[in-house]
Design a protein around this motif. Structure first.
Motif, PDB file in Angstrom:
ATOM      1  N   LYS A  86       0.811  -1.209   0.000  1.00 39.96           N
ATOM      2  CA  LYS A  86       0.000   0.000   0.000  1.00 39.96           C
ATOM      3  C   LYS A  86       0.850   1.266   0.000  1.00 39.96           C
ATOM      4  CE  LYS A  86      -3.753  -2.168   2.550  1.00 39.96           C
ATOM      5  NZ  LYS A  86      -4.503  -2.154   3.811  1.00 39.96           N
ATOM      6  N   VAL A  87       2.120   1.140   0.355  1.00 37.35           N
ATOM      7  CA  VAL A  87       3.031   2.280   0.374  1.00 37.35           C
ATOM      8  C   VAL A  87       3.732   2.348  -0.969  1.00 37.35           C
ATOM      9  CG1 VAL A  87       5.040   3.309   1.488  1.00 37.35           C
ATOM     10  CG2 VAL A  87       3.391   2.030   2.851  1.00 37.35           C
ATOM     11  N   ASP A  88       3.723   3.519  -1.569  1.00 39.40           N
ATOM     12  CA  ASP A  88       4.376   3.712  -2.857  1.00 39.40           C
ATOM     13  C   ASP A  88       5.874   3.425  -2.717  1.00 39.40           C
ATOM     14  OD1 ASP A  88       5.492   4.630  -5.225  1.00 39.40           O
ATOM     15  OD2 ASP A  88       4.353   6.503  -5.239  1.00 39.40           O
ATOM     16  N   PRO A  89       6.412   2.478  -3.498  1.00 37.91           N
ATOM     17  CA  PRO A  89       7.847   2.162  -3.411  1.00 37.91           C
ATOM     18  C   PRO A  89       8.738   3.379  -3.637  1.00 37.91           C
ATOM     19  CG  PRO A  89       6.706   0.531  -4.729  1.00 37.91           C
ATOM     20  CD  PRO A  89       5.721   1.630  -4.442  1.00 37.91           C
ATOM     21  N   LYS A  90       8.302   4.322  -4.460  1.00 39.32           N
ATOM     22  CA  LYS A  90       9.086   5.540  -4.692  1.00 39.32           C
ATOM     23  C   LYS A  90       9.163   6.374  -3.412  1.00 39.32           C
ATOM     24  CE  LYS A  90       8.097   5.782  -9.579  1.00 39.32           C
ATOM     25  NZ  LYS A  90       7.417   6.507 -10.650  1.00 39.32           N
ATOM     26  N   LEU A  91       8.074   6.356  -2.633  1.00 44.04           N
ATOM     27  CA  LEU A  91       8.066   7.066  -1.364  1.00 44.04           C
ATOM     28  C   LEU A  91       9.073   6.444  -0.403  1.00 44.04           C
ATOM     29  CD1 LEU A  91       6.859   9.124   0.643  1.00 44.04           C
ATOM     30  CD2 LEU A  91       5.152   7.395   1.213  1.00 44.04           C
ATOM     31  N   LEU A  92       9.130   5.124  -0.374  1.00 49.08           N
ATOM     32  CA  LEU A  92      10.079   4.439   0.500  1.00 49.08           C
ATOM     33  C   LEU A  92      11.520   4.789   0.146  1.00 49.08           C
ATOM     34  CD1 LEU A  92       8.439   0.926   0.906  1.00 49.08           C
ATOM     35  CD2 LEU A  92       8.452   2.828   2.524  1.00 49.08           C
ATOM     36  N   ASP A  93      11.789   5.011  -1.137  1.00 47.86           N
ATOM     37  CA  ASP A  93      13.133   5.405  -1.553  1.00 47.86           C
ATOM     38  C   ASP A  93      13.491   6.807  -1.064  1.00 47.86           C
ATOM     39  OD1 ASP A  93      13.678   3.038  -2.840  1.00 47.86           O
ATOM     40  OD2 ASP A  93      13.086   3.764  -4.815  1.00 47.86           O
ATOM     41  N   LEU A  94      12.483   7.646  -0.858  1.00 54.85           N
ATOM     42  CA  LEU A  94      12.716   9.027  -0.439  1.00 54.85           C
ATOM     43  C   LEU A  94      12.777   9.204   1.072  1.00 54.85           C
ATOM     44  CD1 LEU A  94      10.283  10.834  -2.902  1.00 54.85           C
ATOM     45  CD2 LEU A  94      12.763  10.653  -3.084  1.00 54.85           C
ATOM     46  N   LEU A  95      12.148   8.291   1.804  1.00 53.88           N
ATOM     47  CA  LEU A  95      12.085   8.436   3.258  1.00 53.88           C
ATOM     48  C   LEU A  95      13.447   8.213   3.904  1.00 53.88           C
ATOM     49  CD1 LEU A  95       8.783   6.562   4.149  1.00 53.88           C
ATOM     50  CD2 LEU A  95       9.195   9.022   4.179  1.00 53.88           C
ATOM     51  N   VAL A  96      13.759   9.052   4.868  1.00 55.88           N
ATOM     52  CA  VAL A  96      14.960   8.887   5.680  1.00 55.88           C
ATOM     53  C   VAL A  96      14.563   9.034   7.140  1.00 55.88           C
ATOM     54  CG1 VAL A  96      16.567   9.720   3.917  1.00 55.88           C
ATOM     55  CG2 VAL A  96      15.584  11.333   5.557  1.00 55.88           C
ATOM     56  N   CYS A  97      15.423   8.580   8.011  1.00 61.22           N
ATOM     57  CA  CYS A  97      15.182   8.707   9.442  1.00 61.22           C
ATOM     58  C   CYS A  97      15.144  10.196   9.796  1.00 61.22           C
ATOM     59  CB  CYS A  97      16.288   8.003  10.216  1.00 61.22           C
ATOM     60  SG  CYS A  97      16.192   8.239  11.996  1.00 61.22           S
ATOM     61  N   PRO A  98      14.082  10.658  10.461  1.00 60.38           N
ATOM     62  CA  PRO A  98      14.019  12.079  10.815  1.00 60.38           C
ATOM     63  C   PRO A  98      15.081  12.491  11.837  1.00 60.38           C
ATOM     64  CG  PRO A  98      12.091  10.898  11.653  1.00 60.38           C
ATOM     65  CD  PRO A  98      12.881   9.934  10.830  1.00 60.38           C
ATOM     66  N   LEU A  99      15.613  11.536  12.577  1.00 62.49           N
ATOM     67  CA  LEU A  99      16.622  11.842  13.583  1.00 62.49           C
ATOM     68  C   LEU A  99      18.026  11.840  12.971  1.00 62.49           C
ATOM     69  CD1 LEU A  99      16.913  12.402  16.628  1.00 62.49           C
ATOM     70  CD2 LEU A  99      17.285   9.957  16.929  1.00 62.49           C
ATOM     71  N   GLY A 100      18.384  10.762  12.284  1.00 65.70           N
ATOM     72  CA  GLY A 100      19.741  10.629  11.756  1.00 65.70           C
ATOM     73  C   GLY A 100      19.900  10.981  10.295  1.00 65.70           C
ATOM     74  N   LYS A 101      18.795  11.201   9.600  1.00 68.61           N
ATOM     75  CA  LYS A 101      18.799  11.541   8.165  1.00 68.61           C
ATOM     76  C   LYS A 101      19.459  10.458   7.312  1.00 68.61           C
ATOM     77  CE  LYS A 101      17.106  15.642   9.116  1.00 68.61           C
ATOM     78  NZ  LYS A 101      16.008  15.466  10.015  1.00 68.61           N
ATOM     79  N   THR A 102      19.359   9.194   7.761  1.00 70.78           N
ATOM     80  CA  THR A 102      19.940   8.076   7.023  1.00 70.78           C
ATOM     81  C   THR A 102      18.831   7.235   6.402  1.00 70.78           C
ATOM     82  OG1 THR A 102      19.995   6.776   9.058  1.00 70.78           O
ATOM     83  CG2 THR A 102      22.004   7.972   8.478  1.00 70.78           C
ATOM     84  N   ARG A 103      19.211   6.399   5.443  1.00 71.48           N
ATOM     85  CA  ARG A 103      18.254   5.523   4.758  1.00 71.48           C
ATOM     86  C   ARG A 103      17.640   4.541   5.734  1.00 71.48           C
ATOM     87  NH1 ARG A 103      18.392   5.607  -0.989  1.00 71.48           N
ATOM     88  NH2 ARG A 103      17.021   3.824  -0.805  1.00 71.48           N
ATOM     89  N   LEU A 104      16.454   4.088   5.394  1.00 73.95           N
ATOM     90  CA  LEU A 104      15.726   3.130   6.210  1.00 73.95           C
ATOM     91  C   LEU A 104      15.654   1.787   5.500  1.00 73.95           C
ATOM     92  CD1 LEU A 104      12.865   5.585   7.093  1.00 73.95           C
ATOM     93  CD2 LEU A 104      14.645   4.814   8.659  1.00 73.95           C
TER      94      LEU A 104
END
Length: 62
Positions: free
Chosen positions: A7-25
């Motif tokens: 249900k989550v757009d895969p492109k969105l997952l590529d853009l998301l980063v940790c709000p604390l460390g700004k690293t990939r998830l």
């Protein structure tokens, strides 16, 4: 593929980063969470929506 992740757009997952460390998830299929290995936090996915709030994240213990 996990139905919640589908249900989550895969492109969105590529853009998301940790709000604390700004690293990939990394998606954890077992727990249905997005994991920040750097910050040691796991962000839940509820109804297909990643909850990217540090206050909602689960601290990962060793």
């Amino acid at each position: 593929m996990d139905e919640n992740l589908a249900k989550v757009d895969p492109k969105l997952l590529d853009l998301l980063v940790c709000p604390l460390g700004k690293t990939r998830l990394v998606y954890s299929r077992e727990t249905n969470e997005l994991i920040s290995e750097t910050a040691r936090l796991a962000y839940p996915i509820r109804d297909g929506i990643p909850i990217m709030l540090v206050s909602e994240a689960r601290r990962i213990e060793d």
